[in-house]
Design a protein around this motif. Structure first.
Motif, PDB file in Angstrom:
ATOM      1  N   PRO A 304       0.838  -1.204   0.000  1.00 17.51           N
ATOM      2  CA  PRO A 304       0.000   0.000   0.000  1.00 17.51           C
ATOM      3  C   PRO A 304       0.867   1.245   0.000  1.00 17.51           C
ATOM      4  N   VAL A 305       0.281   2.350  -0.488  1.00 16.48           N
ATOM      5  CA  VAL A 305       1.050   3.587  -0.532  1.00 16.48           C
ATOM      6  C   VAL A 305       0.557   4.592   0.505  1.00 16.48           C
ATOM      7  N   SER A 306      -0.750   4.768   0.623  1.00 12.03           N
ATOM      8  CA  SER A 306      -1.181   5.738   1.633  1.00 12.03           C
ATOM      9  C   SER A 306      -2.596   5.503   2.114  1.00 12.03           C
ATOM     10  N   PHE A 307      -2.862   5.979   3.330  1.00 13.72           N
ATOM     11  CA  PHE A 307      -4.193   5.958   3.928  1.00 13.72           C
ATOM     12  C   PHE A 307      -4.464   7.323   4.520  1.00 13.72           C
ATOM     13  N   HIS A 308      -5.756   7.644   4.659  1.00 16.02           N
ATOM     14  CA  HIS A 308      -6.159   8.956   5.165  1.00 16.02           C
ATOM     15  C   HIS A 308      -6.882   8.808   6.497  1.00 16.02           C
ATOM     16  N   TYR A 309      -7.136   9.935   7.143  1.00 12.89           N
ATOM     17  CA  TYR A 309      -7.820   9.973   8.440  1.00 12.89           C
ATOM     18  C   TYR A 309      -7.067   9.154   9.477  1.00 12.89           C
ATOM     19  N   VAL A 310      -5.749   9.301   9.461  1.00 16.10           N
ATOM     20  CA  VAL A 310      -4.907   8.626  10.436  1.00 16.10           C
ATOM     21  C   VAL A 310      -4.622   9.628  11.549  1.00 16.10           C
ATOM     22  N   SER A 311      -5.126   9.347  12.742  1.00 16.37           N
ATOM     23  CA  SER A 311      -4.926  10.298  13.839  1.00 16.37           C
ATOM     24  C   SER A 311      -3.478  10.240  14.307  1.00 16.37           C
ATOM     25  N   ASN A 312      -3.128  11.148  15.201  1.00 15.74           N
ATOM     26  CA  ASN A 312      -1.749  11.202  15.702  1.00 15.74           C
ATOM     27  C   ASN A 312      -1.268   9.891  16.270  1.00 15.74           C
ATOM     28  N   GLU A 313      -2.092   9.303  17.150  1.00 14.64           N
ATOM     29  CA  GLU A 313      -1.676   8.041  17.776  1.00 14.64           C
ATOM     30  C   GLU A 313      -1.572   6.958  16.722  1.00 14.64           C
ATOM     31  N   GLU A 314      -2.497   7.009  15.785  1.00 18.73           N
ATOM     32  CA  GLU A 314      -2.481   5.978  14.754  1.00 18.73           C
ATOM     33  C   GLU A 314      -1.265   6.093  13.856  1.00 18.73           C
ATOM     34  N   LEU A 315      -0.723   7.305  13.699  1.00 24.50           N
ATOM     35  CA  LEU A 315       0.511   7.454  12.931  1.00 24.50           C
ATOM     36  C   LEU A 315       1.587   6.570  13.530  1.00 24.50           C
ATOM     37  N   TYR A 316       1.669   6.566  14.882  1.00 24.47           N
ATOM     38  CA  TYR A 316       2.667   5.734  15.545  1.00 24.47           C
ATOM     39  C   TYR A 316       2.304   4.262  15.493  1.00 24.47           C
ATOM     40  N   VAL A 317       1.014   3.962  15.483  1.00 25.09           N
ATOM     41  CA  VAL A 317       0.588   2.561  15.350  1.00 25.09           C
ATOM     42  C   VAL A 317       0.998   2.032  13.975  1.00 25.09           C
ATOM     43  N   PHE A 318       0.731   2.825  12.928  1.00 27.01           N
ATOM     44  CA  PHE A 318       1.130   2.433  11.575  1.00 27.01           C
ATOM     45  C   PHE A 318       2.643   2.244  11.533  1.00 27.01           C
ATOM     46  N   GLU A 319       3.354   3.200  12.105  1.00 27.32           N
ATOM     47  CA  GLU A 319       4.813   3.172  12.089  1.00 27.32           C
ATOM     48  C   GLU A 319       5.323   1.914  12.787  1.00 27.32           C
ATOM     49  N   TYR A 320       4.760   1.591  13.940  1.00 26.77           N
ATOM     50  CA  TYR A 320       5.208   0.423  14.702  1.00 26.77           C
ATOM     51  C   TYR A 320       4.909  -0.861  13.938  1.00 26.77           C
ATOM     52  N   PHE A 321       3.675  -1.032  13.521  1.00 19.44           N
ATOM     53  CA  PHE A 321       3.296  -2.301  12.897  1.00 19.44           C
ATOM     54  C   PHE A 321       3.993  -2.525  11.567  1.00 19.44           C
ATOM     55  N   ASN A 322       4.274  -1.458  10.834  1.00 21.37           N
ATOM     56  CA  ASN A 322       4.828  -1.652   9.508  1.00 21.37           C
ATOM     57  C   ASN A 322       6.334  -1.521   9.436  1.00 21.37           C
ATOM     58  N   TYR A 323       6.951  -0.899  10.432  1.00 21.23           N
ATOM     59  CA  TYR A 323       8.395  -0.689  10.348  1.00 21.23           C
ATOM     60  C   TYR A 323       9.181  -1.280  11.504  1.00 21.23           C
ATOM     61  N   GLN A 324       8.516  -1.589  12.629  1.00 23.50           N
ATOM     62  CA  GLN A 324       9.280  -2.087  13.773  1.00 23.50           C
ATOM     63  C   GLN A 324       8.874  -3.499  14.176  1.00 23.50           C
ATOM     64  N   PHE A 325       7.624  -3.788  14.132  1.00 22.50           N
ATOM     65  CA  PHE A 325       7.090  -5.066  14.588  1.00 22.50           C
ATOM     66  C   PHE A 325       7.735  -6.222  13.840  1.00 22.50           C
ATOM     67  N   GLN A 326       8.005  -7.314  14.562  1.00 23.23           N
ATOM     68  CA  GLN A 326       8.605  -8.483  13.939  1.00 23.23           C
ATOM     69  C   GLN A 326       7.673  -9.665  14.092  1.00 23.23           C
ATOM     70  N   LEU A 327       7.427 -10.350  13.006  1.00 28.38           N
ATOM     71  CA  LEU A 327       6.584 -11.537  13.039  1.00 28.38           C
ATOM     72  C   LEU A 327       7.482 -12.756  12.961  1.00 28.38           C
ATOM     73  N   SER A 328       7.400 -13.639  13.960  1.00 30.96           N
ATOM     74  CA  SER A 328       8.255 -14.818  13.969  1.00 30.96           C
ATOM     75  C   SER A 328       7.906 -15.750  12.836  1.00 30.96           C
ATOM     76  N   GLY A 329       8.946 -16.373  12.287  1.00 35.92           N
ATOM     77  CA  GLY A 329       8.704 -17.390  11.275  1.00 35.92           C
ATOM     78  C   GLY A 329       8.415 -16.831   9.904  1.00 35.92           C
ATOM     79  N   GLN A 330       8.629 -15.522   9.744  1.00 38.52           N
ATOM     80  CA  GLN A 330       8.370 -14.955   8.422  1.00 38.52           C
ATOM     81  C   GLN A 330       9.540 -15.284   7.511  1.00 38.52           C
ATOM     82  N   ARG A 331       9.233 -15.757   6.317  1.00 43.69           N
ATOM     83  CA  ARG A 331      10.303 -16.143   5.405  1.00 43.69           C
ATOM     84  C   ARG A 331      10.673 -14.964   4.514  1.00 43.69           C
ATOM     85  N   PRO A 332      11.956 -14.773   4.302  1.00 41.80           N
ATOM     86  CA  PRO A 332      12.327 -13.664   3.424  1.00 41.80           C
ATOM     87  C   PRO A 332      11.862 -13.943   2.005  1.00 41.80           C
TER      88      PRO A 332
END
Lengths: 356, 325
Positions: A304-332
């Motif tokens: 995905p490229v972009s979403f709208h109506y993302v509140s301040n807290e949700e900006l950090y939620v998006f950031e965490y889930f998409n850039y920091q969070f690690q899912l075990s067992g994910q294959r490259p």
């Protein structure tokens, strides 16, 4: 006497010559056989060593993420330069704009906040127009013109976003890679542009962001003063006026959907596209969408490229889930750069949304 | 007499033809043997790696819900993260086409329900899993990260995990809003030893103190409340919505926040909890937001960015091995 000797020698040689030829044949066969076996067993090693050596290939080479020194994302960061600009106002500098900068804003090659006052934390461009909703169109025109005058060489593509938009820069570069910045084209979430002469025309949602090529920016900056083509007054919805103006100036409205026609830009949050039945068919989005708007679990792109109506807290939620969070067992996964599209081959599908 | 033929011919047709020919054949044979041995050695090597990995822990998910929430909340769990468990079971007070819950009627107290649910799962599903997750229909759970955390524990240990709280008296228990994970041994001990004995484990109604009572019962039968934080002391079981923990802070004036702040087992700094990169479970503020988290966790990719936890070196080795096969 010589002839006799020779004849004798020749006679002596013939049987052994036959033996020698079969022996030689067997030997040759063994040699070739073992060569083939070695080749078969070590084909993979040969391939590895071949691809590890950098060949003089074009940009569209196979996956370099593991074997090269630079990741694909870093390579695209260099080759597809994006300049982001975000409309904001001093009241929201610390409340909203700063969070944009701290989350996705820092991934743009360059980012500027269009506002009426400078700020110590934000890279701002101070515009002359006031920060009022009524002059948004005026602000947009001024912002793009300013960017064209000062920053046109700094980037290849220019994206406008709001302070409640979340943009995935790597996926934006991936989407734009096949296109050339010298093509007059712009992308976003396509809405139907309704008007008498404007048949099958589309404009892009301002909330989910739209991105112009360098050529489109130049055409807009030089042509927006034409009153027959673009609205000269500063009021009215900026995305609608932008769409009309670009349509009149001959800039193509591209299709930003992925290879499976799934949306990459979305003017609301993800779950409204993923959960069919969250809204009824009277949802405004279903009426305005240019392309058939279906909601389903698999209806949004994996990139995905972009979403709208993302509140301040949700900006950090998006950031965490998409850039920091690690899912075990994910294959490259092996990712490849897409093919480049030539301007003459570019086909933009027509509108197929029949919802009214 | 002069030799009129070259020594090459001589070697095949002459006296020493056997020796040289034999030498060449032996050489070829030797090379073939060497390659075969090398290939076998390589096969053995990769096999060794595969055998040493233990099977991943099997997880049984119990998801509590109510009839009025089937369509509103439980359905979304059924469609998103529940199938990632090895087995899952909805427990409710009425039937449903899709959820097919185990129905427990006329249990109006949370503690009574919890006892009934756990006993049922022990009776009917104990053999199906090594760990048992007791969650609600407003939880978002990343089951793969739970497996990863439980890899370092054995299901024969008497241990249970969750968002750890403590009463002022020192009783340790888990927050009911976030998930509770019991080892197989713990579930067995609870059902057979605790539930049957009134002095160890009460069978009266407990109201809001259901999980406190669970904590008391488990402590009485020597089940340890485990540490579910990661190696950097960041939390994997969160009491509230991720948006609060990632973008905001807790507020003492809100009742549920105050309860957590007063009872948290671990110190809370700056009115917030650090969130682990391998987070497992949290509450969700609205049911539909689960689709956002599920989409981000399992579907969204960032083009050209290698996975975080594998350094470039390991990544190269993995891809190289792929080619080797």
């Amino acid at each position: 006497m010589d002839g006799q000797y020779i004849t004798l020698g020749f006679e002596r040689e013939r049987p052994s010559a036959r033996r020698s030829s079969t022996k030689r044949a067997v030997l040759l066969f063994l040699l070739v056989g073992s060569l083939l076996i070695t080749l078969f067993a070590y084909w993979d090693v040969l391939m590895i060593t071949a691809s590890a050596v950098p060949l003089a290939r074009g940009i569209d080479s196979i996956d370099q993420t593991a074997l090269g020194n630079e990741t694909l994302a870093e390579k695209l960061h260099r080759e597809v330069r994006i300049l982001c600009w975000v409309l904001t106002t001093p009241k929201y500098h610390k409340a909203r704009a700063v969070h944009v900068l701290r989350t996705w804003g820092r991934r743009c090659n360059k980012i500027y906040f269009m506002t009426s006052e400078p700020d110590d934390e934000l890279p701002t461009v101070v515009l002359t127009k006031p920060d009022e909703y009524e002059v948004l169109w005026g602000k947009t025109k001024e912002a793009f013109t300013y960017i064209h005058e000062h920053f046109a060489d700094e980037a290849d593509w220019f994206i406008k976003a709001d302070d409640d938009t979340y943009v995935f820069l790597e996926n934006l570069r991936y989407m734009l890679y096949p296109y050339s910045p010298s093509t007059p084209i712009y992308f976003g979430f396509n809405y139907k542009l309704i008007g008498s002469q404007l048949k099958n025309a589309s404009y892009m949602s301002g909330g989910s962001g739209y991105v112009l090529s360098r050529e489109a920016l130049r055409i807009f900056a030089e042509g927006h003063n034409d009153s027959t083509k673009c609205r000269q007054e500063d009021n009215s919805a900026e995305d609608l006026e932008m769409g009309k103006c670009l349509f009149n100036l001959g800039v193509k409205a591209g299709d930003s959907r992925d290879g499976q026609f799934r949306n990459r830009f979305y003017p609301v949050g993800p779950f409204e596209s993923l959960l069919s039945g969250y809204t009824g068919m009277d949802f405004w989005l279903y009426k305005y969408a240019f392309y058939q708007p279906r909601s389903c679990m698999d209806c949004l792109s994996e990139y995905p490229v972009s979403f709208h109506y993302v509140s301040n807290e949700e900006l950090y939620v998006f950031e965490y889930f998409n850039y920091q969070f690690q899912l075990s067992g994910q294959r490259p996964m092996v990712e490849r750069l897409p093919e480049r599209i030539r301007e003459e081959d570019l086909v933009i599908p027509e509108s197929d949304n029949t919802v009214t | 007499m002069p030799r009129l033929f070259s020594s090459q011919h001589r070697c095949l047709g002459g006296r020493n033809r056997f020796t040289l020919c034999r030498a060449i054949s032996l050489l070829l044979l030797g090379t073939l043997c060497f390659f075969t041995v090398l290939q076998v050695h390589r096969n053995l090597q990769t096999e060794e790696v595969a055998v040493s990995a233990a099977p991943p822990p099997r997880i049984f998910c119990i998801i509590t819900t109510f009839a009025y929430l089937h369509k509103y909340a439980a359905m979304h769990i059924h469609r998103t993260w529940a199938p990632h468990c090895d087995h899952y079971l909805f427990v409710s007070d009425d039937v449903d086409h899709y959820l097919e819950p185990a129905v427990f009627m006329n249990l109006h107290d949370k503690w009574q329900r919890m006892r009934a649910h756990l006993e049922y799962v022990y009776k009917y599903h104990f053999h199906e899993a090594d760990w048992f997750l007791y969650a609600n229909d407003n939880n978002f759970v990343v089951v793969e990260n739970l497996r990863y955390m439980l890899k370092s524990y054995s299901p024969d240990e008497l241990i249970y995990f969750g968002c750890k709280l403590r009463t002022p008296n020192g009783l340790v228990f888990m927050h009911g809003g976030s998930g509770i994970v019991l080892s197989a041994a713990a579930l067995k001990r609870f059902t057979l030893d605790a539930m049957t004995n009134e002095s160890i484990c009460s069978s009266k109604d407990k109201g809001d103190e259901a999980t406190e009572e669970l904590g008391r019962c488990l402590t009485n039968v020597n089940v340890i409340p485990g540490n579910s934080r990661d190696e950097w002391q960041r939390h994997r079981f969160l009491p509230f919505d991720p948006a609060l923990h990632l973008g905001g802070r807790m507020n003492e004036s809100i009742e549920v926040h105050k309860y957590f702040l007063d009872h948290s087992y671990y110190p809370v700094t700056d009115m917030n909890l650090p969130v682990s990169l391998r987070f497992i479970c949290s509450l969700t503020s609205t049911p539909s937001i689960i689709y956002n988290y599920y989409y981000f966790t399992y579907k969204v990719r960032r083009f050209g960015v290698p996975l975080n936890f594998e350094s470039g070196e390991i990544q190269r080795k993995i891809v190289a091995q792929k080619y080797m096969k």
